[in-house]
Design an enzyme around this catalytic site. Structure first.
Site, mmCIF file in Angstrom:
data_model
loop_
_atom_site.group_PDB
_atom_site.id
_atom_site.type_symbol
_atom_site.label_atom_id
_atom_site.label_comp_id
_atom_site.label_asym_id
_atom_site.label_seq_id
_atom_site.Cartn_x
_atom_site.Cartn_y
_atom_site.Cartn_z
ATOM 1 N N TYR A 91 -6.642 -1.242 3.308
ATOM 2 C CA TYR A 91 -7.757 -0.734 4.113
ATOM 3 C C TYR A 91 -8.979 -1.636 3.965
ATOM 4 O O TYR A 91 -9.546 -2.106 4.962
ATOM 5 C CB TYR A 91 -8.086 0.693 3.670
ATOM 6 C CG TYR A 91 -9.100 1.386 4.540
ATOM 7 C CD1 TYR A 91 -8.768 1.817 5.822
ATOM 8 C CD2 TYR A 91 -10.393 1.611 4.087
ATOM 9 C CE1 TYR A 91 -9.696 2.464 6.622
ATOM 10 C CE2 TYR A 91 -11.332 2.254 4.887
ATOM 11 C CZ TYR A 91 -10.982 2.687 6.151
ATOM 12 O OH TYR A 91 -11.905 3.322 6.934
ATOM 13 N N ASP A 92 -9.369 -1.902 2.706
ATOM 14 C CA ASP A 92 -10.608 -2.655 2.456
ATOM 15 C C ASP A 92 -10.531 -4.070 3.024
ATOM 16 O O ASP A 92 -11.428 -4.516 3.738
ATOM 17 C CB ASP A 92 -10.882 -2.757 0.945
ATOM 18 C CG ASP A 92 -11.034 -1.403 0.276
ATOM 19 O OD1 ASP A 92 -10.725 -0.377 0.922
ATOM 20 O OD2 ASP A 92 -11.447 -1.351 -0.896
ATOM 21 N N GLU A 93 -9.459 -4.769 2.701
ATOM 22 C CA GLU A 93 -9.347 -6.166 3.150
ATOM 23 C C GLU A 93 -9.050 -6.236 4.643
ATOM 24 O O GLU A 93 -9.487 -7.167 5.322
ATOM 25 C CB GLU A 93 -8.266 -6.909 2.360
ATOM 26 C CG GLU A 93 -8.551 -6.983 0.851
ATOM 27 C CD GLU A 93 -9.686 -7.942 0.470
ATOM 28 O OE1 GLU A 93 -10.528 -8.294 1.317
ATOM 29 O OE2 GLU A 93 -9.716 -8.341 -0.711
ATOM 30 N N GLY A 94 -8.318 -5.256 5.162
ATOM 31 C CA GLY A 94 -8.074 -5.198 6.609
ATOM 32 C C GLY A 94 -9.396 -5.077 7.356
ATOM 33 O O GLY A 94 -9.661 -5.804 8.327
ATOM 34 N N ASN A 120 -18.949 7.804 4.071
ATOM 35 C CA ASN A 120 -18.196 9.073 4.117
ATOM 36 C C ASN A 120 -18.757 10.033 5.164
ATOM 37 O O ASN A 120 -19.954 10.321 5.163
ATOM 38 C CB ASN A 120 -18.207 9.760 2.746
ATOM 39 C CG ASN A 120 -17.450 8.965 1.707
ATOM 40 O OD1 ASN A 120 -17.836 7.853 1.376
ATOM 41 N ND2 ASN A 120 -16.366 9.512 1.195
ATOM 42 N N VAL A 134 -13.937 16.559 1.305
ATOM 43 C CA VAL A 134 -14.638 17.717 1.870
ATOM 44 C C VAL A 134 -13.633 18.740 2.415
ATOM 45 O O VAL A 134 -13.713 19.930 2.098
ATOM 46 C CB VAL A 134 -15.654 17.291 2.955
ATOM 47 C CG1 VAL A 134 -16.253 18.511 3.648
ATOM 48 C CG2 VAL A 134 -16.775 16.442 2.333
HETATM 49 N N1 UDP Z 1 -11.593 13.514 -4.527
HETATM 50 C C1 UDP Z 1 -11.459 14.597 -5.371
HETATM 51 N N2 UDP Z 1 -10.601 15.603 -5.017
HETATM 52 C C2 UDP Z 1 -9.920 15.592 -3.837
HETATM 53 C C3 UDP Z 1 -10.062 14.499 -2.974
HETATM 54 C C4 UDP Z 1 -10.911 13.458 -3.360
HETATM 55 O O1 UDP Z 1 -12.091 14.664 -6.449
HETATM 56 O O2 UDP Z 1 -9.166 16.566 -3.591
HETATM 57 C C5 UDP Z 1 -12.541 12.442 -4.911
HETATM 58 C C6 UDP Z 1 -11.976 11.034 -4.823
HETATM 59 O O3 UDP Z 1 -11.332 10.664 -6.019
HETATM 60 C C7 UDP Z 1 -13.240 10.228 -4.569
HETATM 61 C C8 UDP Z 1 -14.129 11.183 -3.757
HETATM 62 O O4 UDP Z 1 -13.609 12.489 -3.999
HETATM 63 O O5 UDP Z 1 -13.891 9.923 -5.779
HETATM 64 C C9 UDP Z 1 -14.101 10.903 -2.266
HETATM 65 O O6 UDP Z 1 -12.750 10.797 -1.903
HETATM 66 P P1 UDP Z 1 -12.271 10.681 -0.380
HETATM 67 O O7 UDP Z 1 -10.791 10.546 -0.396
HETATM 68 O O8 UDP Z 1 -12.851 11.781 0.435
HETATM 69 O O9 UDP Z 1 -12.944 9.356 0.186
HETATM 70 P P2 UDP Z 1 -13.235 7.903 -0.444
HETATM 71 O O10 UDP Z 1 -14.710 7.840 -0.492
HETATM 72 O O11 UDP Z 1 -12.635 7.789 -1.808
HETATM 73 O O12 UDP Z 1 -12.605 6.980 0.513
#
Ligand code: UDP
Ligand code: UDP
Length: 263
Positions: A91-94, A120, A134
């Protein structure tokens, strides 16, 4: 129309918003090779299309281009701290390579480009199994299931309500041609995942308790956009507070659950 951007597309258009690519870690890591192709081949095809019809083209880039950031909050000039070979790299490098392509088409073919780095984002119409934090926390809270915090929950994110994000993207698309970005679009209100869990439990009046799970590899420790550039160049800033946004999102998921129970 439905179309896979990794294949060429011949249509007549004035503007292109390239948002193609799964953005949730569990979804983009499910088929990582396809994720890189979507960002890289997808950008080449959409830029080729924009070049042929002389369309203006916007790229949905991401705060992930900053990786696990050493500069906080993140400004657009920061080059990032990204692992090239980890589980998030597809994802990041893409997305980073897509930015490179956008700026090379701009310099080489004088394309009108707009690169937004989206932080986010959340809101109604997210998929209940999207997998991001969320929607996970809200679904868990509404079902009275444990809230799954990954790691110690002290990592931070800054969440932007979807309507604010869309306003930002529209403002960028209609901005002067000199405004190419990259430009951060996000909400500057930063909080820990523990604070997010507590806010959602409270707003859902839930009895869920918090359960700690393993932290995924390369999970960024902190993230907050510096949005001075968006304020100055687009006259844009987010309007919806986290509480207001979460309230609307919770109402959406409550309705979704009620509708499922009726059928
Ligand atoms: N996270 C969490 N519980 C969950 C899903 C995500 O604690 O059920 C954490 C995840 O490890 C990250 C943050 O919430 O630190 C945001 O994760 P998300 O997948 O929403 O997006 P990211 O910013 O990591 O792409
Ligand atoms: N392309 C497309 N639609 C168009 C024009 C081009 O999908 O309307 C694709 C085309 O398949 C090509 C890519 O975009 O592989 C890049 O196009 P460009 O003209 O930049 O490169 P070239 O065709 O010269 O390799």
């Amino acid at each position: 129309m439905r179309h896979d951007v990794t294949f060429p597309l011949y249509v007549e258009v004035d503007e292109i918003f390239n948002l193609a690519c799964p953005a949730s870690p569990i979804h983009y890591q499910h088929d990582p090779v396809q994720t890189t192709k979507t960002s890289v081949h997808g950008a080449i095809n959409m830029l080729g299309l924009a070049k042929r019809v002389r369309a203006k083209i916007l790229q949905a880039s991401t705060s992930e281009v900053y990786g696990d950031p050493a500069i906080h909050p993140q400004i657009e000039e920061y080059w990032g701290n990204v692992n090239a070979i980890g589980p998030r790299s597809c994802y990041d490098e893409g997305k980073r390579c897509a930015e490179t392509l956008f700026f090379d088409y701009h310099r080489q073919h004088q394309l009108r480009i707009k690169v937004a780095r989206i932080f986010n984002t959340y809101g109604p119409r997210m998929h209940p199994n999207d997998g991001r934090v969320v929607s996970n926390f809200i679904m868990q809270a509404l079902h009275g299931e444990p809230i799954t915090i990954y790691g110690d929950g002290r990592q931070t994110r800054s969440f932007c309500y979807v309507d604010d994000l869309i306003d930002g993207l529209m403002a960028l698309m209609t901005s002067d041609d000199e405004v190419t970005g990259p430009i951060n679009i996000g909400n500057g209100a930063e909080l820990t995942m523990i604070e997010l869990a507590e806010a959602i439990i409270d707003l859902c009046r839930s009895s869920s308790r918090i359960e700690y799970r393993a932290l995924p590899q390369d999970d960024p420790k902190q993230r907050r956009p510096d949005i001075a550039k968006a304020r100055r160049l687009l006259n844009w800033s987010p309007k919806v507070s986290l509480r207001q946004g979460l309230t609307r999102t919770i109402a959406y998921f409550e309705e979704l659950i009620a509708r499922r129970e009726r059928v």
